[in-house]
Design an enzyme around this catalytic site. Structure first.
Site, short mmCIF file in Angstrom:
data_model
loop_
_atom_site.label_atom_id
_atom_site.label_comp_id
_atom_site.label_asym_id
_atom_site.label_seq_id
_atom_site.Cartn_x
_atom_site.Cartn_y
_atom_site.Cartn_z
N TYR A 96 -2.03 -1.31 -5.59
CA TYR A 96 -2.32 -1.74 -4.54
C TYR A 96 -3.70 -2.24 -4.41
O TYR A 96 -3.84 -2.47 -3.07
CB TYR A 96 -1.95 -0.53 -3.69
CG TYR A 96 -2.90 -0.25 -2.33
CD1 TYR A 96 -1.44 -0.08 -1.53
CD2 TYR A 96 -3.66 0.57 -1.86
CE1 TYR A 96 -1.79 0.30 -0.53
CE2 TYR A 96 -3.35 0.92 -0.79
CZ TYR A 96 -2.71 0.17 0.36
OH TYR A 96 -2.64 0.44 1.30
N SER B 77 -8.03 -1.84 2.92
CA SER B 77 -8.38 -0.18 2.57
C SER B 77 -9.63 -0.85 2.08
O SER B 77 -9.81 -1.56 0.75
CB SER B 77 -7.33 -0.24 1.16
OG SER B 77 -7.93 1.33 0.79
#
Length: 255
Positions: free
Chosen positions: A156, A143
């Site tokens: 995350y 990401s």
């Protein structure tokens, strides 16, 4: 379009969103795709049906991640579907993210997020290596949050940073087998995961204004980058982290 005729591919988390987009693209290029999913039989069937409707071939593999025996169950289903064929392409896309800020994370949510996002792909790679053909392709989905930190998603982001280290490091030993290992880091992408964001007035417009190409991503944008890396055209690319975000937050916009 790349030519993946005769190739086999596993895409984890392929029942929706980016994973579904990747599975459909690889199947359109000719690969037999194992559509891994964790819980929704309906969503997985929809992905397989979409692939077959488009003339491709796929089969579902159900195996919840982050639980005991997850990788073993996944590989059992994969091998059954491959029916003796080796694996050419492994795309680790499945991920999870719960409350992840420094103040909101708990030991339980922390461990659950790392179990799905880091432990599962690590041991999947470890145990899938005997199935993976020499000259194969591995792509890990990270990401852009690793470059543009978001305090609310700290845990995350930490897991995605670990995946990037995993990809860069494994490129070294797997290079001896001519297996490439790369990481694709998507920016904000239009999937059901951002549905709550879409409901907030002006947020999508603000996000788009921070992107050089002026819009948030679509699953196909990510899938096309993955398709390049797993094709023969990507044979000399390995150990790289490639952000696919349309140029998000790369400088002051306007002017």
């Amino acid at each position: 379009m790349a030519d993946l005729t005769g190739k086999t591919a596993l895409v984890t988390g392929a029942s929706r969103g980016i994973g579904r987009g990747i599975a459909r693209r690889l199947a359109a290029d000719g690969a037999l795709v194992a559509v891994h999913y964790g819980s929704s039989d309906t969503a997985a069937k929809e992905t397989v049906a979409a692939i077959e409707h488009e003339g491709g071939a796929a089969f579902p593999v159900k195996a919840p991640l982050g639980v005991d025996g997850d990788v073993e169950n996944l590989l059992t289903g994969l091998q059954a579907g491959l029916d003796g064929r080796p694996l050419d392409i492994l795309v680790s896309n499945a991920g999870s993210g719960g409350p992840g800020s420094l103040t909101m994370a708990t030991p339980t949510t922390f461990d659950e997020t790392f179990a799905v996002n880091v432990r599962a792909p690590f041991f999947l790679l470890q145990q899938a290596l005997p199935l993976l053909n020499d000259g194969g392709r591995v792509v890990l989905i990270s990401s852009s949050i690793t470059r543009v930190p978001l305090p609310a998603a700290l845990v995350y982001g930490m897991t995605k940073g670990a995946l990037e280290m995993l990809g860069r490091t494994l490129a070294i030993p797997l290079g001896q087998r001519q297996i490439t290992v790369n990481v694709v880091s998507p920016g904000v992408t239009d999937t059901d995961l951002i549905a709550p964001v879409r409901e907030q007035p002006g947020i999508i417009e603000a996000l788009s204004a921070s992107i050089a190409l002026g819009r948030i991503g679509q699953p196909a944008d990510i899938a096309d980058a993955v398709a390049l890396l797993v094709s023969d055209d990507g044979r000399w690319i390995t150990g790289q982290v490639i952000e696919v975000s349309g140029g998000a937050n790369i400088g002051v916009m306007g002017g």
